[in-house]
Design an enzyme around this catalytic site. Sequence first.
Site, mmCIF file in Angstrom:
data_model
loop_
_atom_site.group_PDB
_atom_site.id
_atom_site.type_symbol
_atom_site.label_atom_id
_atom_site.label_comp_id
_atom_site.label_asym_id
_atom_site.label_seq_id
_atom_site.Cartn_x
_atom_site.Cartn_y
_atom_site.Cartn_z
ATOM 1 N N ALA A 115 0.859 -1.192 0.000
ATOM 2 C CA ALA A 115 0.000 0.000 0.000
ATOM 3 C C ALA A 115 0.890 1.235 0.000
ATOM 4 O O ALA A 115 2.023 1.190 0.500
ATOM 5 C CB ALA A 115 -0.882 -0.009 1.242
ATOM 6 N N GLY A 155 0.822 -5.217 0.651
ATOM 7 C CA GLY A 155 -0.281 -5.329 -0.307
ATOM 8 C C GLY A 155 0.149 -5.914 -1.643
ATOM 9 O O GLY A 155 -0.684 -6.435 -2.395
ATOM 10 N N GLU A 177 0.108 -9.559 -0.973
ATOM 11 C CA GLU A 177 -1.310 -9.940 -0.846
ATOM 12 C C GLU A 177 -1.988 -9.981 -2.214
ATOM 13 O O GLU A 177 -2.852 -10.824 -2.466
ATOM 14 C CB GLU A 177 -2.028 -8.961 0.093
ATOM 15 C CG GLU A 177 -1.588 -9.129 1.551
ATOM 16 C CD GLU A 177 -2.095 -8.006 2.442
ATOM 17 O OE1 GLU A 177 -1.838 -6.827 2.125
ATOM 18 O OE2 GLU A 177 -2.741 -8.301 3.465
ATOM 19 N N GLU A 222 3.995 -5.261 7.376
ATOM 20 C CA GLU A 222 3.064 -4.264 7.935
ATOM 21 C C GLU A 222 3.291 -3.971 9.411
ATOM 22 O O GLU A 222 3.069 -2.856 9.877
ATOM 23 C CB GLU A 222 1.605 -4.717 7.735
ATOM 24 C CG GLU A 222 1.059 -4.501 6.338
ATOM 25 C CD GLU A 222 1.328 -5.662 5.395
ATOM 26 O OE1 GLU A 222 2.210 -6.501 5.699
ATOM 27 O OE2 GLU A 222 0.667 -5.730 4.343
HETATM 28 N N1 COA Z 1 4.582 3.467 -0.271
HETATM 29 C C1 COA Z 1 4.984 4.679 -0.654
HETATM 30 N N2 COA Z 1 6.204 4.923 -1.162
HETATM 31 C C2 COA Z 1 7.027 3.853 -1.270
HETATM 32 C C3 COA Z 1 6.654 2.566 -0.886
HETATM 33 C C4 COA Z 1 5.358 2.390 -0.356
HETATM 34 N N3 COA Z 1 4.893 1.197 0.015
HETATM 35 N N4 COA Z 1 7.688 1.733 -1.124
HETATM 36 C C5 COA Z 1 8.669 2.475 -1.649
HETATM 37 N N5 COA Z 1 8.286 3.766 -1.728
HETATM 38 C C6 COA Z 1 9.054 4.896 -2.232
HETATM 39 C C7 COA Z 1 10.119 5.336 -1.248
HETATM 40 O O1 COA Z 1 9.585 6.191 -0.262
HETATM 41 C C8 COA Z 1 11.094 6.028 -2.173
HETATM 42 O O2 COA Z 1 10.614 7.313 -2.460
HETATM 43 P P1 COA Z 1 11.663 8.556 -2.656
HETATM 44 O O3 COA Z 1 12.416 8.212 -3.897
HETATM 45 O O4 COA Z 1 10.755 9.720 -2.808
HETATM 46 O O5 COA Z 1 12.513 8.549 -1.428
HETATM 47 C C9 COA Z 1 10.994 5.208 -3.459
HETATM 48 O O6 COA Z 1 9.778 4.496 -3.377
HETATM 49 C C10 COA Z 1 12.108 4.195 -3.599
HETATM 50 O O7 COA Z 1 12.136 3.413 -2.421
HETATM 51 P P2 COA Z 1 13.510 2.972 -1.729
HETATM 52 O O8 COA Z 1 13.179 2.487 -0.357
HETATM 53 O O9 COA Z 1 14.524 4.045 -1.849
HETATM 54 O O10 COA Z 1 13.916 1.767 -2.713
HETATM 55 P P3 COA Z 1 14.764 0.479 -2.407
HETATM 56 O O11 COA Z 1 14.938 -0.190 -3.720
HETATM 57 O O12 COA Z 1 15.962 0.807 -1.605
HETATM 58 O O13 COA Z 1 13.816 -0.445 -1.480
HETATM 59 C C11 COA Z 1 11.740 -1.506 -0.872
HETATM 60 C C12 COA Z 1 12.648 -0.985 -1.994
HETATM 61 C C13 COA Z 1 10.459 -1.984 -1.532
HETATM 62 C C14 COA Z 1 12.423 -2.678 -0.132
HETATM 63 C C15 COA Z 1 11.464 -0.363 0.149
HETATM 64 O O14 COA Z 1 11.052 0.777 -0.568
HETATM 65 C C16 COA Z 1 10.388 -0.685 1.159
HETATM 66 O O15 COA Z 1 10.662 -1.351 2.139
HETATM 67 N N6 COA Z 1 9.144 -0.186 0.927
HETATM 68 C C17 COA Z 1 8.070 -0.306 1.861
HETATM 69 C C18 COA Z 1 7.522 -1.696 1.873
HETATM 70 C C19 COA Z 1 6.398 -1.833 2.892
HETATM 71 O O16 COA Z 1 6.571 -1.636 4.068
HETATM 72 N N7 COA Z 1 5.216 -2.202 2.382
HETATM 73 C C20 COA Z 1 4.084 -2.436 3.204
HETATM 74 C C21 COA Z 1 3.218 -1.267 3.241
HETATM 75 S S1 COA Z 1 1.793 -1.653 4.186
#
Ligand code: COA
Length: 257
Positions: free
Chosen positions: A64, A108, A111, A131
Amino acid sequence: MENIVFTQEDQLAYVTVSRPDVRNALNKETLIELKQTLEKLEEMDEVKCVIITGEGEKSFAAGADISQLEKKTMYDAFKSGSMQEIYDYIEGYTKPTIAMVNGYALGGGCELAMACDIRVAATHAKFGLPELNLSIIPGAGGTQRLTRLVGRGKALEMILTGKLISSEEAAAIGLITEMAEISNLKEKTVEIAEQIISKGPMAVMMAKLAVNMGADTDMKTGLLIEKLSQAILFASEDKNEGTRAFLEKRKPVFQGK
Ligand code: COA
């Protein structure tokens, strides 16, 4: 559509989440577009299988959109059109669905993949339900579907720790069924899709229904669902065609009737 790209190749439809700047995070607008696209595809008789994937090679969907999650109130969880409802629609979709997991499938995103019938993943993909890091739970079917797919022990371990697992581990616990190098991911997915679409579409639909409905009920009710599904298929033209084609040593031509 801004965040969902739809393409069609013969009988296969590809639905791609396209927000690569945020690792294909699923905001409200994207979920609405996803649902609208799937509804449209449901009406397109020529489409026999739907493949859901993410743009690029980094991420299937990173869950999400956390910037929208931040603003959610208690009441939002009860509103219609939620991620949970849309994934429930996907699980009950009349056409077969394959998640082609091209990278991170988190929260998500994981999911969404679990709501599809089959999951095929790139070897570098990572799965997880992180989450709890945000002090919420996987609320789009994650606590239920992961448990049903991999068992209570593994599901609780993944959900409570929020750890990410590799495709190899996901395959070992039954979260995905196939793995391929990213360069071969589409080929592998198409191979599976083609096997499915060579079958009678009504039988595909009924098999999905019997497995999914049966998994959520007791054995006796599940067996009744199976029997009634079979009764419908026994009355179908495709069953006549399938059995006749076998006996005549030719390929069946199914009409979906
Ligand atoms: N929602 C909103 N923005 C997100 C996102 C999410 N779920 N996942 C990644 N982004 C954004 C980051 O904030 C970042 O934005 P920025 O460039 O403005 O800083 C951009 O995407 C790149 O993310 P980044 O973390 O720098 O990339 P990465 O390749 O190092 O890592 C992930 C990728 C997916 C491992 C990491 O982004 C992450 O852990 N995301 C969240 C996952 C999560 O908790 N999902 C469950 C949500 S309920």
